[in-house]
Scaffold this active site. Structure first.
Site, short mmCIF file in Angstrom:
data_model
loop_
_atom_site.label_atom_id
_atom_site.label_comp_id
_atom_site.label_asym_id
_atom_site.label_seq_id
_atom_site.Cartn_x
_atom_site.Cartn_y
_atom_site.Cartn_z
N SER A 114 108.95 -103.28 36.72
CA SER A 114 109.01 -101.81 36.83
C SER A 114 110.43 -101.29 36.72
CB SER A 114 108.44 -101.35 38.18
OG SER A 114 107.08 -101.60 38.24
N THR A 115 111.40 -102.13 37.09
CA THR A 115 112.79 -101.65 37.12
C THR A 115 113.18 -100.98 35.80
OG1 THR A 115 113.42 -103.31 38.74
CG2 THR A 115 115.20 -102.39 37.40
N TRP B 86 111.54 -99.47 33.77
CA TRP B 86 110.78 -98.25 33.48
C TRP B 86 111.20 -97.06 34.34
CZ3 TRP B 86 105.10 -98.66 31.71
CH2 TRP B 86 104.92 -99.80 30.90
N GLY C 123 115.86 -91.92 39.17
CA GLY C 123 117.17 -92.36 39.60
C GLY C 123 117.18 -93.08 40.93
N GLU D 101 114.64 -84.36 43.57
CA GLU D 101 113.23 -84.73 43.41
C GLU D 101 112.46 -84.28 44.65
OE1 GLU D 101 113.30 -88.54 40.44
OE2 GLU D 101 113.57 -88.98 42.54
N HIS E 95 101.58 -91.10 41.67
CA HIS E 95 102.58 -90.14 41.19
C HIS E 95 101.82 -88.93 40.67
CE1 HIS E 95 105.96 -88.36 39.12
NE2 HIS E 95 106.76 -89.31 39.59
N ARG F 144 105.29 -86.43 47.35
CA ARG F 144 104.33 -86.84 46.32
C ARG F 144 102.87 -86.83 46.74
NH1 ARG F 144 107.45 -91.75 43.56
NH2 ARG F 144 108.93 -90.29 42.68
N HIS G 70 101.33 -95.38 41.25
CA HIS G 70 102.74 -95.47 40.86
C HIS G 70 103.52 -96.53 41.64
CE1 HIS G 70 106.57 -94.07 39.36
NE2 HIS G 70 107.00 -93.81 40.59
N GLU H 3 109.71 -104.22 45.73
CA GLU H 3 108.39 -103.58 45.83
C GLU H 3 107.31 -104.49 46.41
OE1 GLU H 3 107.36 -101.14 42.45
OE2 GLU H 3 105.31 -100.89 43.17
N ARG I 96 106.37 -93.31 50.11
CA ARG I 96 107.78 -93.49 49.73
C ARG I 96 108.39 -92.19 49.23
NH1 ARG I 96 110.42 -94.73 44.67
NH2 ARG I 96 108.38 -94.66 43.67
P1 FAD Z 1 110.13 -105.33 39.31
O1 FAD Z 1 111.24 -104.60 38.68
O2 FAD Z 1 108.76 -104.85 39.06
O3 FAD Z 1 110.27 -106.84 38.82
C1 FAD Z 1 109.28 -107.79 39.13
C2 FAD Z 1 109.69 -109.09 38.51
O4 FAD Z 1 108.83 -110.13 38.98
C3 FAD Z 1 109.60 -109.12 36.99
O5 FAD Z 1 110.68 -109.83 36.47
C4 FAD Z 1 108.31 -109.90 36.75
O6 FAD Z 1 108.31 -110.58 35.51
C5 FAD Z 1 108.37 -110.89 37.89
N1 FAD Z 1 107.08 -111.47 38.25
C6 FAD Z 1 105.94 -110.85 38.66
N2 FAD Z 1 104.98 -111.75 38.89
C7 FAD Z 1 105.51 -112.96 38.62
C8 FAD Z 1 105.01 -114.28 38.64
N3 FAD Z 1 103.75 -114.57 38.99
N4 FAD Z 1 105.84 -115.30 38.28
C9 FAD Z 1 107.12 -115.05 37.88
N5 FAD Z 1 107.64 -113.82 37.86
C10 FAD Z 1 106.84 -112.79 38.22
N6 FAD Z 1 112.01 -96.12 41.78
C11 FAD Z 1 113.15 -95.45 42.05
O7 FAD Z 1 113.79 -95.69 43.07
N7 FAD Z 1 113.57 -94.50 41.17
C12 FAD Z 1 112.91 -94.18 40.04
O8 FAD Z 1 113.34 -93.33 39.28
C13 FAD Z 1 111.71 -94.86 39.75
N8 FAD Z 1 110.98 -94.56 38.65
C14 FAD Z 1 109.88 -95.32 38.35
C15 FAD Z 1 109.20 -95.07 37.16
C16 FAD Z 1 108.11 -95.86 36.81
C17 FAD Z 1 107.39 -95.60 35.53
C18 FAD Z 1 107.70 -96.90 37.68
C19 FAD Z 1 106.53 -97.76 37.32
C20 FAD Z 1 108.37 -97.13 38.87
C21 FAD Z 1 109.47 -96.35 39.22
N9 FAD Z 1 110.17 -96.56 40.39
C22 FAD Z 1 111.30 -95.86 40.66
C23 FAD Z 1 109.83 -97.69 41.25
C24 FAD Z 1 110.81 -98.83 40.96
O9 FAD Z 1 111.07 -98.88 39.57
C25 FAD Z 1 110.26 -100.17 41.39
O10 FAD Z 1 109.73 -100.08 42.68
C26 FAD Z 1 111.35 -101.22 41.38
O11 FAD Z 1 111.97 -101.27 40.12
C27 FAD Z 1 110.78 -102.59 41.73
O12 FAD Z 1 111.76 -103.56 41.51
P2 FAD Z 1 111.45 -105.06 41.88
O13 FAD Z 1 112.69 -105.81 41.58
O14 FAD Z 1 110.88 -105.14 43.24
O15 FAD Z 1 110.28 -105.48 40.89
C1 SIN Z 2 110.24 -90.36 38.94
O1 SIN Z 2 111.18 -90.36 38.16
O2 SIN Z 2 109.49 -89.41 39.14
C2 SIN Z 2 109.98 -91.61 39.69
C3 SIN Z 2 110.91 -91.67 40.83
C4 SIN Z 2 110.43 -92.69 41.79
O3 SIN Z 2 109.36 -93.26 41.63
O4 SIN Z 2 111.14 -92.89 42.78
#
Ligand code: FAD
Ligand code: SIN
Length: 528
Positions: free
Chosen positions: A42-43, A45, A49, A113, A237, A285, A346, A370, A381
């Site tokens: 998700s990061t 995407w 911010g 936001e 969302h 939200r 979301h 996450e 959140r």
């Molecule tokens: P992720 O970035 O989801 O990474 C998970 C990793 O685990 C990936 O590398 C994946 O390949 C790996 N993985 C998963 N399962 C396995 C497995 N079985 N074996 C090996 N590897 C695996 N948050 C904000 O604070 N600001 C924002 O603006 C924002 N906008 C968003 C917009 C969208 C569209 C979405 C979907 C989310 C948004 N969020 C936002 C939330 C935020 O992006 C995520 O919560 C955050 O990036 C999660 O990071 P993470 O490192 O925990 O996991």
């Molecule tokens: C968004 O840009 O609306 C997503 C922000 C977030 O999920 O924190």
């Protein structure tokens, strides 16, 4: 089966995993595994911010209060303070890594936001996550102590836990992973493991999350014996693009932050005035998503309108270049008219329970991002607090591992992955069918507005599917699809169990059978 031993194993290459890896690599050799590509989480995407108090007129206490108001009091205040006070430092670190945040002359530009009482969101236009992911990956690739292995789907944690009884004492020694290219299962053995595998959004039919968000990290930790918490708190969302061809495209909350308004598409009524007249489109939200859901159900609509076309076109294009370009490709000009939007799943607020050191219940296993429940988000959140949590807890996990390194035992001899009793599947359709079924009943029965009857229906479906999936898993060689299906079902089970056990409405959990909020906020903690 191949074996490899590392100092530390990090599962996940998103913001949480790479933050931990970069800190750990100052002293240790780190292996990072990722399902599919290194940018598939998700990061990459994230749009809006990262929240941080950087403006002289703002205070940590304001940010703490906004986080706890959004979280409906279920947050842990100590965790909220811990994270928010470390935000400016996290932003400094990202600037050092080269993240090109938008600036107003010398200062970072701060957008706004929903739920935030001040402007405090640092961002890179409307594609913050991609810039963050790129900067972290560039640093990780340049670090000789980090090995990045994409195309590995972790199946289960390697643990010596006695599975009959929860003791919390089973040690984790790495993970078994499927090499997606060869189909071989490898044991990646490590003295310390950091789970950073992201959320479980793909349990739902409509979600803004990428395809791989199947709750693998939560399910693996749960099966290994770690407690999970607040899984019923699934965030929807309010504004996902409604389009028959393009599914799951988010329209960032910053559009509302910069003046976007919500309207009934036929009458033109600005309906947030009926639900939250004070905060209107900038209410948290859960409030906005429920209002849209109510409009859609009450008037039989397919979508509502989000409109920022009253702002000058240059302002809109400058602030939202990615969204503007994407929509133009679909024939929608957001500088001239409204965008059709619907709510979609979301963010997974619940997850593996962690403390301020990112420790889970299991020795040898830390978790961040996450896939965790740290106490930061509570029942809902606050926007842009999630990436922040990844940086703070990724860092906390790394520091804790390095601090206690000498006390961590050497891994013992590890059991081979047993494939002697399985064959190749000849019924892939079973996986597809079950996957679709889970996502559909979760959307219909465990969505924005719940009832006990609907939750019980979902629980019944899960019970039936579990027998089928367990049987399938026991007989056929693992594939990524099968691993994900098994985890998706486990995550759905944890969500429904948690939802059934909460007899009140709070934050994201809204049930018609218990519409009131209890005077005392309690976490839902599930024990394996
Ligand atoms: P992720 O970035 O989801 O990474 C998970 C990793 O685990 C990936 O590398 C994946 O390949 C790996 N993985 C998963 N399962 C396995 C497995 N079985 N074996 C090996 N590897 C695996 N948050 C904000 O604070 N600001 C924002 O603006 C924002 N906008 C968003 C917009 C969208 C569209 C979405 C979907 C989310 C948004 N969020 C936002 C939330 C935020 O992006 C995520 O919560 C955050 O990036 C999660 O990071 P993470 O490192 O925990 O996991
Ligand atoms: C968004 O840009 O609306 C997503 C922000 C977030 O999920 O924190």
């Amino acid at each position: 089966m191949t074996h490899a031993t590392h100092d530390v194993l990090v599962i996940g290459s998103g913001a949480a995993g790479l933050t931990a890896a970069l800190e750990l690599a100052q002293e240790k050799k780190v292996l990072v595994l990722a399902k599919g590509s290194l940018t598939g989480g998700s990061t990459a995407w994230a749009q809006g911010g990262i929240a941080a108090v950087l403006d002289a007129g703002d205070t940590f206490e304001n940010h703490v209060r906004d986080t706890m108001v959004a979280g409906a009091g279920l947050n842990d205040r100590e965790t909220v303070e811990f994270v928010i006070e470390r935000a400016p430092q996290a932003i400094d670190r990202l600037c050092e890594l080269g993240v090109p945040f938008n600036r107003d002359e010398d200062a970072l530009h701060l957008t706004r936001e929903g739920g935030h009482s001040h402007r405090r969101i640092v961002h890179v236009n409307d594609a913050t996550g991609w810039a963050v992911q790129e900067a972290l990956l560039k640093a990780a690739k340049a670090n000789p102590n980090i090995t990045l292995l994409p195309g590995r789907t972790c199946i289960d944690l390697i643990t010596d836990r006695n599975r009959q009884e929860f003791s919390g004492a089973g040690h984790v020694w790495g993970a078994y992973a499927l090499d997606e290219a060869t189909g071989a299962v490898e044991a990646h053995i490590a003295r310390a493991t950091v789970m950073a595998a992201g959320g479980a959004g793909r349990c739902y039919l409509f979600s803004t999350a990428p395809r791989g968000a199947t709750g693998d990290g939560i399910a693996m930790a749960w099966r290994a014996g770690a407690r999970v918490s607040n899984m019923e708190m699934m965030q929807f969302h309010p504004t996902c693009l409604y389009n028959l061809e393009v599914k799951n495209f988010l329209i960032t909350e910053a559009v509302r932050g910069e003046g976007g308004r919500l309207f009934h598409p036929e009458t033109g009524h600005r309906f947030m005035a009926d639900y939250d007249p004070e905060r209107m489109e900038l209410a948290p939200r859960d409030v906005v998503a429920r209002a849209i859901d109510d409009q859609i159900k009450r008037y039989g609509l397919d979508y509502v309108h989000l409109d920022i076309s009253h702002e000058p076109p240059e302002f809109v294009k400058e602030h939202f270049p990615t969204i503007h370009e994407k929509l133009m490709g679909l024939g929608i000009d957001m500088t001239k008219g409204p965008i059709p939007v619907v709510p979609a799943q979301h963010y997974t607020c619940g997850g593996v329970l962690v403390d301020l050191f990112a420790r889970t219940d299991l020795p040898g296993l830390w978790a961040a991002g996450e896939c965790t429940e740290s106490g930061l988000h509570g029942a809902n959140r606050l926007a842009s607090n999630s990436l922040l949590e990844c940086f703070v807890f990724g860092d906390a996990a790394a520091h804790d591992i390095l601090t206690m390194w000498d006390e961590l035992p050497e891994p013992p001899a590890i059991r081979e992955w047993d494939e002697s009793r399985v064959t190749d599947s000849d019924e892939e359709v079973v996986i597809k069918q079950n996957w679709t079924e889970i996502r559909r009943f979760m959307w219909n029965y465990v969505g924005i507005v719940r009832t006990t009857k609907r939750l019980e229906r979902a629980a019944h479906r899960i019970k039936l599917l579990r027998d089928e999936v367990d049987d399938y898993y026991g007989h056929f060689r693992v594939t990524t699809d099968l691993i994900e299906l098994r985890n998706l079902l486990e995550a759905a089970n944890l969500i429904v169990r948690s939802a059934l056990s909460r007899h009140e409405s709070r934050g994201l959990h809204f049930t018609l059978d218990y519409p009131e909020t209890d005077p005392i906020a309690r976490d839902t903690v599930l024990v394996p």
